[in-house]
Write a protein that holds these residues in place. Structure first.
Motif, mmCIF file in Angstrom:
data_model
loop_
_atom_site.group_PDB
_atom_site.id
_atom_site.type_symbol
_atom_site.label_atom_id
_atom_site.label_comp_id
_atom_site.label_asym_id
_atom_site.label_seq_id
_atom_site.Cartn_x
_atom_site.Cartn_y
_atom_site.Cartn_z
ATOM 1 N N MET A 115 -25.126 -38.871 16.849
ATOM 2 C CA MET A 115 -25.451 -39.955 17.903
ATOM 3 C C MET A 115 -24.803 -41.325 17.677
ATOM 4 N N ALA A 116 -24.914 -41.734 16.261
ATOM 5 C CA ALA A 116 -24.153 -43.109 16.005
ATOM 6 C C ALA A 116 -22.730 -42.898 16.462
ATOM 7 N N LEU A 117 -21.872 -41.739 15.934
ATOM 8 C CA LEU A 117 -20.499 -41.628 16.302
ATOM 9 C C LEU A 117 -20.093 -41.398 17.818
ATOM 10 N N ILE A 118 -21.053 -40.930 18.592
ATOM 11 C CA ILE A 118 -21.097 -41.029 19.937
ATOM 12 C C ILE A 118 -21.111 -42.333 20.540
ATOM 13 N N SER A 119 -21.940 -43.090 20.169
ATOM 14 C CA SER A 119 -22.122 -44.469 20.486
ATOM 15 C C SER A 119 -20.896 -45.180 20.312
#
Length: 149
Positions: free
Chosen positions: A123-127
């Protein structure tokens, strides 16, 4: 960037939309009755109490533990706001940074749990990708309102 089906900007918007759905699922799957009566914060407090980094225990004890009800509502409704904001594309850069911070907090708290690590890292990478790809440029209220141009 040109692709066969969608433009690069549209692909970033698809990532933004998917991340918004993921945040909505994080909010939806919570047992609200248990969560808002302190169950979620008690669970997190148990994890923080055993954390390998003293700064996590100290931070939790000073910021979260004295305000369990407020923090329960803050976490749950932050997840809801992130999901809705990312899907609608409203205040998208703010939502992406907020989600990134929330995932990093979850990541640090759950440093020992590899299953949680994977979800929060993804989720952090997608953000980050959606933020630096300026995913609010298409299919968003931000674009329709002329925000963040």
């Amino acid at each position: 960037m040109q692709t066969v089906w969608l433009s690069g900007t549209e692909l970033f918007a698809v990532l933004r939309f998917g991340l918004g759905l993921w945040w909505l699922e994080s909010w939806r799957h919570k047992d609200k009755k248990e969560w808002f009566t302190g169950g979620g914060i008690t669970w997190a407090g148990d994890i923080a109490a055993k954390h390998q980094w003293p700064v996590v225990r100290l931070g939790f004890d000073r910021l979260v533990r004295p305000r369990p009800r407020l923090m329960a509502y803050l976490v749950a409704y932050a997840e809801l706001a992130l999901g809705l904001g990312l899907i609608a594309g409203f205040l998208t850069p703010i939502a992406l940074v907020g989600g990134l911070v929330l995932n990093l907090i979850y990541l640090v708290l759950m440093i020992h749990d590899w299953a949680e690590q994977g979800q929060n890292l993804m989720m952090a990478l997608i953000s980050a990708v959606a933020l630096f790809g300026m995913s609010w440029q298409v299919w968003s209220l931000d674009n329709a309102l002329g925000l963040f141009q």
